[in-house]
Design a protein around this motif. Structure first.
Motif, mmCIF file in Angstrom:
data_model
loop_
_atom_site.group_PDB
_atom_site.id
_atom_site.type_symbol
_atom_site.label_atom_id
_atom_site.label_comp_id
_atom_site.label_asym_id
_atom_site.label_seq_id
_atom_site.Cartn_x
_atom_site.Cartn_y
_atom_site.Cartn_z
ATOM 1 N N ILE A 1 0.848 -1.211 0.000
ATOM 2 C CA ILE A 1 0.000 0.000 0.000
ATOM 3 C C ILE A 1 0.880 1.258 0.000
ATOM 4 N N ILE A 2 1.949 1.234 0.792
ATOM 5 C CA ILE A 2 2.860 2.389 0.818
ATOM 6 C C ILE A 2 3.427 2.629 -0.576
ATOM 7 N N HIS A 3 3.805 1.527 -1.236
ATOM 8 C CA HIS A 3 4.347 1.640 -2.600
ATOM 9 C C HIS A 3 3.284 2.186 -3.556
ATOM 10 N N ALA A 4 2.062 1.668 -3.444
ATOM 11 C CA ALA A 4 0.997 2.105 -4.363
ATOM 12 C C ALA A 4 0.659 3.571 -4.121
ATOM 13 N N ALA B 1 0.999 5.577 -7.552
ATOM 14 C CA ALA B 1 -0.244 5.598 -8.342
ATOM 15 C C ALA B 1 -0.346 6.910 -9.122
ATOM 16 N N ASP B 2 -1.099 6.869 -10.251
ATOM 17 C CA ASP B 2 -1.343 8.136 -10.958
ATOM 18 C C ASP B 2 -2.331 8.968 -10.132
ATOM 19 N N ALA B 3 -2.619 10.185 -10.591
ATOM 20 C CA ALA B 3 -3.401 11.108 -9.747
ATOM 21 C C ALA B 3 -4.762 10.521 -9.358
ATOM 22 N N ASP B 4 -5.473 9.916 -10.345
ATOM 23 C CA ASP B 4 -6.824 9.392 -10.044
ATOM 24 C C ASP B 4 -6.767 8.236 -9.063
ATOM 25 N N ASP B 5 -5.878 7.275 -9.363
ATOM 26 C CA ASP B 5 -5.758 6.106 -8.483
ATOM 27 C C ASP B 5 -5.291 6.533 -7.086
ATOM 28 N N GLY B 6 -4.387 7.494 -7.055
ATOM 29 C CA GLY B 6 -3.859 7.979 -5.773
ATOM 30 C C GLY B 6 -4.981 8.547 -4.911
ATOM 31 N N LYS B 7 -5.864 9.311 -5.576
ATOM 32 C CA LYS B 7 -6.988 9.916 -4.836
ATOM 33 C C LYS B 7 -7.937 8.830 -4.332
ATOM 34 N N THR B 8 -8.244 7.869 -5.218
ATOM 35 C CA THR B 8 -9.174 6.790 -4.839
ATOM 36 C C THR B 8 -8.611 6.000 -3.659
ATOM 37 N N THR C 1 0.033 -0.402 -10.203
ATOM 38 C CA THR C 1 1.286 0.193 -9.705
ATOM 39 C C THR C 1 2.411 -0.851 -9.623
ATOM 40 N N GLY C 2 2.080 -2.107 -9.903
ATOM 41 C CA GLY C 2 3.112 -3.162 -9.840
ATOM 42 C C GLY C 2 3.617 -3.388 -8.411
ATOM 43 N N SER C 3 2.736 -3.139 -7.441
ATOM 44 C CA SER C 3 3.190 -3.163 -6.046
ATOM 45 C C SER C 3 3.461 -4.567 -5.520
ATOM 46 N N GLN C 4 2.816 -5.579 -6.104
ATOM 47 C CA GLN C 4 3.073 -6.948 -5.642
ATOM 48 C C GLN C 4 4.494 -7.368 -6.023
#
Ligand SMILES: CC(C)=CCC/C(C)=C/COP(=O)(O)OP(=O)(O)O
Length: 339
Positions: free
Chosen positions: A254-257, A261-268, A293-296
């Motif tokens: 989650i910290i990585h994401a 994340a892009d602006a929209d995903d970051g806000k969500t 975000t490729g966080s996994q």
């Protein structure tokens, strides 16, 4: 070195329990329920007692430096009892209804009793430690181990403090996160190995190598736990699917994401992590953002990095070949674990 059985660890833990008066039998039965020795009706059973990794690490570290693991049994038991105490309180702190595939102590007997059951197990851990004197360990060594054991507990409580304090924040850096997990998880794994080594009369280089191994493995272990908390299968982990998303844990994926994340995903994502309660539809939303975000993959890479550090620390260790090989095997097995 002969195989360390779950039963031998359980027996060593049992030695810490006093003979109970019927008036307080439920107090101990609740502890035994948590440990997987009794079912919810309190009948004796052999349920999941966890992986018992920390006592194994302790006994193997003692053997690796040429010590007698039988003498280390009360220490190994103390370490597992301490770990189990921390889980009882952690489940209260996180409001987790299940652990190891069954209901948690607070869920069955409510929070006040569960706090007290945890306190009891914490104290049994300390009593187990003092049993080292009964198996011939010199008083000065017992005091030194007790001091380090309690320093470890303080680190663990600091880690829990940080973890809970992160719930209110969205600005957690990876360095903040590593400072938290090095206390909450790696400190006890490092202590299991380091104290086992001290009890086995290790020299400074051996004790340092084993402590460093435990610390690096502990970091990798928690990072993989974070992955299991999101992508693990309930049937295997004993915890509900996406447990850590439901709990809005600021774990590494989650910290990585949040940072990538892009602006929209970051806000969500930020909006979901600020909610007081999630809806079922939030889970696939978070999973989709983590995918984008490729966080996994990123998180798996960080876990691998610490696994490699653990293997490198072990490569520096001079000592008994067989227990060192077992530690090496366990380290490799834990990479990419599913439970
Ligand atoms: C301070 C606290 C509560 C830290 C929790 C750290 C952690 C990864 C617990 C699960 O350990 P595990 O996978 O070894 O559990 P088990 O004993 O069930 O195998």
């Amino acid at each position: 070195m002969k195989q360390i059985s779950d039963e031998s660890i359980r027996q060593a833990m049992q030695q810490a329990f006093p003979a109970a008066d019927a008036r307080v039998s439920l107090f101990y039965e609740m502890q035994e329920y948590h440990l997987g020795w009794r079912d919810a009706q309190l009948a004796p059973t052999h349920a999941d007692s966890g992986k018992l990794l920390r006592p194994r690490f302790c006994l193997l570290a003692c053997a690796a430096v040429g010590g007698n693991p039988e003498q280390a049994a009360p220490l190994a038991a103390a370490i597992q009892l301490l770990h189990d105490f921390s889980l009882i309180h952690d489940d209260i702190e996180d409001h987790s209804p299940t652990r190891r595939g069954r209901e948690t102590v607070w869920k069955l007997w409510d929070v006040p009793q569960a706090i007290n059951v945890g306190d009891g197990m914490f104290t049994l851990a300390q009593l187990s430690l003092f049993r080292l004197s009964d198996v011939g360990v010199e008083a000065s060594v017992v005091v030194e181990i007790a001091r380090r054991f309690n320093q470890t507990i303080i680190r663990l409580c600091e880690g829990q403090y940080l973890d809970m304090s992160f719930e209110q924040r969205l600005d957690i850096s990876e360095a903040d996160y590593l400072a938290m997990i090095s206390r909450k998880t790696a400190a006890l794994i490092a202590a299991a190995a380091g104290l086992g080594a001290i009890l086995g009369n290790a020299n400074r280089e051996q004790a340092t190598a084993l402590y460093n191994w435990g610390e690096a493995l502990g970091l990798a272990f928690q990072i993989e736990d974070d992955m299991l908390g999101i992508w693990g299968a309930e049937a295997v982990t004993g915890k509900p699917d996406a447990h850590d998303i439901w709990g809005r844990k600021k774990s590494l994926p989650i910290i990585h994401a949040l940072a990538h994340a892009d602006a929209d995903d970051g806000k969500t994502l930020a909006a979901i992590y600020q909610k007081s309660e999630l809806e079922a539809s939030d889970i696939p939303t978070v999973l989709a953002i983590l995918e984008r975000t490729g966080s996994q993959g990123y998180t798996a890479g960080v876990a691998k990095f610490y696994h490699e550090q653990a293997l490198a620390a072990l490569a520096d260790l001079q000592g008994e070949a067989e227990p060192i090989a077992e530690l090496h095997g366990l380290t490799k097995q834990l990479l990419g674990r599913v439970k």
